[in-house]
Motif scaffolding. Structure first.
Motif, PDB file in Angstrom:
ATOM      1  N   ILE A   1      -7.588  -5.737  -6.012  1.00  0.00           N
ATOM      2  CA  ILE A   1      -9.017  -5.698  -5.716  1.00  0.00           C
ATOM      3  C   ILE A   1      -9.819  -6.231  -6.897  1.00  0.00           C
ATOM      4  N   ALA A   2      -9.458  -5.804  -8.111  1.00  0.00           N
ATOM      5  CA  ALA A   2     -10.185  -6.232  -9.306  1.00  0.00           C
ATOM      6  C   ALA A   2     -10.029  -7.729  -9.556  1.00  0.00           C
ATOM      7  N   SER A   3      -8.913  -8.307  -9.095  1.00  0.00           N
ATOM      8  CA  SER A   3      -8.693  -9.747  -9.268  1.00  0.00           C
ATOM      9  C   SER A   3      -9.433 -10.566  -8.227  1.00  0.00           C
ATOM     10  N   GLY A   4     -10.095  -9.899  -7.287  1.00  0.00           N
ATOM     11  CA  GLY A   4     -10.863 -10.610  -6.270  1.00  0.00           C
ATOM     12  C   GLY A   4     -10.041 -11.148  -5.129  1.00  0.00           C
ATOM     13  N   LEU A   5      -8.816 -10.631  -4.974  1.00  0.00           N
ATOM     14  CA  LEU A   5      -7.935 -11.116  -3.913  1.00  0.00           C
ATOM     15  C   LEU A   5      -7.974 -10.180  -2.708  1.00  0.00           C
ATOM     16  N   SER A   6      -8.055 -10.764  -1.526  1.00  0.00           N
ATOM     17  CA  SER A   6      -7.919  -9.976  -0.306  1.00  0.00           C
ATOM     18  C   SER A   6      -6.437  -9.737  -0.045  1.00  0.00           C
ATOM     19  N   GLN A   7      -6.142  -8.867   0.914  1.00  0.00           N
ATOM     20  CA  GLN A   7      -4.741  -8.653   1.287  1.00  0.00           C
ATOM     21  C   GLN A   7      -4.129  -9.935   1.836  1.00  0.00           C
ATOM     22  N   LYS A   8      -4.913 -10.707   2.561  1.00  0.00           N
ATOM     23  CA  LYS A   8      -4.403 -11.962   3.113  1.00  0.00           C
ATOM     24  C   LYS A   8      -4.096 -12.949   1.993  1.00  0.00           C
ATOM     25  N   ALA A   9      -4.979 -13.017   0.989  1.00  0.00           N
ATOM     26  CA  ALA A   9      -4.753 -13.959  -0.109  1.00  0.00           C
ATOM     27  C   ALA A   9      -3.479 -13.606  -0.874  1.00  0.00           C
TER      28      ALA A   9
END
Length: 482
Positions: free
Chosen positions: A88-96
Motif C-alpha cells: 500500500i505504501a509503495s502505491g501498488l494495487s493488488q492487481k499491480a
C-alpha cells in the motif's frame, strides 16, 4: 486491516453509519424503557467500533501518503501484515502486484485475506522483490531516488531496464557518462535530472512521481487493447512502456512530417499493387516504403526485441506505421508494411486511429476479421492478386500435407515468377486460421540477402523532413534510428 480501495470505501461507509447512530443517540429523544447503564454501554460499544474503523482508515491513509521509509515488524508472524502495508505504501494495487508476479489479481487477494498462510518462503521472497523492499528486522520500503543508481532501481520495478535507458532514452553523451564511473556528485545529480526530464517527456510521468517514493505506473492504450491483448504477467508493464515509447516517437515524427502531402490510401490490393508497380517498376520493400511516404504515411522502423509486433497510429488525420521486426527477411517486412497500410487506410474520416499488433501466432490476429483482411490485402498486393490461387496450387501439389508444403512452395513460386518468401508468408498466414503455426517453416524459405531494417531506416532518413523544434525530441528519434 484494509488492503484495497473497495475495503476502504466499505469501511468508510460503516464508520459514517456508526457516527450517525451515535449522533442520533445523543440528540434523539430519551429512551426511558432502557436502563441508563445499558444505554451507556451501547454507546461506548459503538464509539469503540467507530474508533477501530477510524484507526483502520487512518492507517490506510497514512500508508497511501507514501511518507514512510520503514515498516517495523517484531516477529515473523507480523511479516504478512508488513508486506501488505509495504504494498500500500509503495502505491501498488493488488492487481499491480499480481502483474509483477505473473499471477491473477484474485490470487494476491486470497494471499492477503489469509495473511499469506499458504504462501511458500520462495513466494514471500518473490513478493518482497516485486515490491522492491528489503526485509531485515524491519521492512525497508523503497525510498525516493536521489542518485542515478537509485533511479535505475526504481525504473526496474516497472519493467524499464538500465540498458534500454542508456541505449534509447538518454542522449548519447549522457548515456556514455552513465556507462562509466560518475566523476562527482554534481555529475550524478545532472545525469539524474536529465534522465527525469526524458522520462517525463516520453512517458508522461510527473517529476514528483519519478523522484518520489510512490510506484510508477506504465501508461495504457485503451483503444488498442481491443485488438491487442496485453500479456497477463510482468511483461505487461514492459509492453505498455515500449508502446508508450513508440507512441512518443510517432508523435514526434508526425509533427516533424506535417509538411508532407496526404493522399487516400488504397485498400483494394489491385489498386495498391498497380500504384507501386507503375511508379517504381517493382513491388519490393523499398518501393512499398516509398509508396507509403508518397501517400503521406510516416514509416518508422524499430528493431528492439520483444513486446508488441508493430503498430499504426493516426493523429490529426495523418498516419504513422511502426514496423517492429527483428527478422532479417525482407519479405516479412514487406508483408508487415502492407498489413499496417491496410489499417491506415481504414475509416479515413476518423481523426484518430490506434492499432497495436500482437505476434502473428496470437489468437487476436487469428480471430480478428480486420486482422485477417489486412493479411489478405498484404498477400494479394505482393502476389499480384494471385495469393489464393497460388495457395490452393501449393496445397494440391502437397496433396493436403502440411509436411510436404515446404518442398513444393519453391517450385510453385518459380513457376509463377513470384517471391518464394512472399508465398511462404501468405501460406503461413492462411495456415494460422487452422491453428497451424507454419511461420518457422516460412522463415526457412526466406532469402537472407538484405538488411530490411537498414532499408526502412534509409528511406525514413531520405523522406523525413526533420521539421523538429525540440532538440531532445530530435536526439531521441535519432537514437531510435541508430
Amino acid at each position: 486491516m484494509i488492503t484495497n480501495e473497495r475495503q476502504y470505501k466499505i469501511t468508510r461507509s460503516e464508520a459514517d453509519r456508526f457516527r450517525k447512530a451515535i449522533i442520533e443517540m445523543t440528540k434523539g429523544p430519551s429512551r426511558t424503557d432502557v436502563h441508563p447503564r445499558l444505554l451507556q454501554a451501547e454507546r461506548e460499544a459503538m464509539e469503540s467500533q467507530l474508533a477501530d474503523l477510524q484507526a483502520e482508515l487512518a492507517e490506510y491513509d497514512r500508508l497511501k501518503s507514501a511518507d514512510l521509509s520503514v515498516i517495523s515488524i517484531s516477529s515473523f508472524d507480523e511479516l504478512a501484515d508488513g508486506l501488505i502495508r509495504a504494498r500500500i505504501a509503495s502505491g501498488l494495487s493488488q492487481k499491480a502486484l499480481a502483474d509483477r508476479l505473473g499471477l491473477k489479481e484474485q490470487q494476491v487477494q486470497r494471499y492477503e485475506a489469509e495473511r499469506y498462510t499458504s504462501a511458500s518462503y520462495q513466494r514471500l521472497r518473490e513478493i518482497a522483490n516485486a515490491l522492491g523492499v528489503r526485509i531485515t528486522n524491519d521492512i525497508l520500503l523503497p525510498v525516493a531516488p536521489n542518485s542515478f543508481g537509485g533511479l535505475v532501481s526504481k525504473l526496474r520495478q516497472v519493467g524499464l531496464d538500465r540498458e534500454f535507458l542508456l541505449t534509447r532514452l538518454l542522449p548519447s553523451a549522457d548515456a556514455a557518462r552513465a556507462s562509466g564511473e560518475v566523476a562527482s556528485e554534481d555529475d550524478d545529480y545532472t545525469l539524474t535530472a536529465r534522465a527525469g526530464t526524458v522520462l517525463e517527456r516520453v512517458f508522461g510521468w510527473s517529476r514528483d512521481n519519478v523522484f518520489g517514493p510512490q510506484a510508477l505506473v506504465a501508461p495504457r492504450f485503451a483503444a488498442a487493447e481491443a485488438r491487442f491483448k496485453m500479456p497477463a504477467n510482468r511483461a505487461q508493464a514492459t509492453t505498455s512502456l515500449y508502446a508508450a515509447y513508440a507512441n512518443y516517437l510517432v508523435v514526434v515524427a508526425l509533427k516533424g512530417a506535417r509538411s508532407l502531402p496526404k493522399a487516400e490510401i488504397p485498400t483494394d490490393p489491385a489498386v495498391m499493387h498497380r500504384r507501386i508497380q507503375d511508379t517504381y517498376k517493382t513491388v519490393d520493400l523499398k518501393s512499398a516504403l516509398h509508396t507509403a511516404w508518397d501517400l503521406g504515411v510516416v514509416v518508422l522502423p524499430l528493431r528492439d526485441p520483444g513486446t508488441f509486433h508493430g503498430a499504426c497510429w493516426r493523429y490529426g488525420g495523418r498516419n504513422a506505421v511502426v514496423l517492429k521486426q527483428t527478422s532479417k527477411h525482407e519479405a516479412r517486412w514487406l508483408f508487415d508494411l502492407l498489413h499496417e497500410l491496410f489499417h491506415a487506410g481504414q475509416r479515413p474520416e476518423a481523426a484518430t486511429l490506434e492499432v497495436i499488433e500482437a505476434d502473428e501466432t496470437s489468437a487476436e490476429r487469428r480471430n480478428s476479421n480486420e486482422e485477417i483482411a489486412a493479411s489478405q490485402f498484404a498477400g494479394e498486393v505482393v502476389l499480384d492478386g494471385k495469393a489464393e490461387t497460388l495457395a490452393q496450387a501449393c496445397v494440391q501439389a502437397a496433396r493436403n500435407s502440411v509436411e510436404r508444403l515446404k518442398s513444393v512452395v519453391p517450385t510453385i513460386a518459380a513457376k509463377n515468377r513470384v517471391s518464394v518468401g512472399a508465398l511462404a508468408n501468405y501460406l503461413a498466414f492462411r495456415l494460422s486460421w487452422q491453428g497451424v503455426n507454419w511461420w518457422g517453416t516460412a522463415a526457412n524459405l526466406q532469402a537472407d540477402n538484405s538488411d530490411p531494417w537498414t532499408i526502412a531506416r534509409d528511406v525514413f532518413v531520405e523522406r523525413f523532413p526533420y521539421d523538429i523544434d525540440n532538440e531532445l525530441d530530435r536526439q531521441l528519434l535519432d537514437r531510435a534510428l541508430h
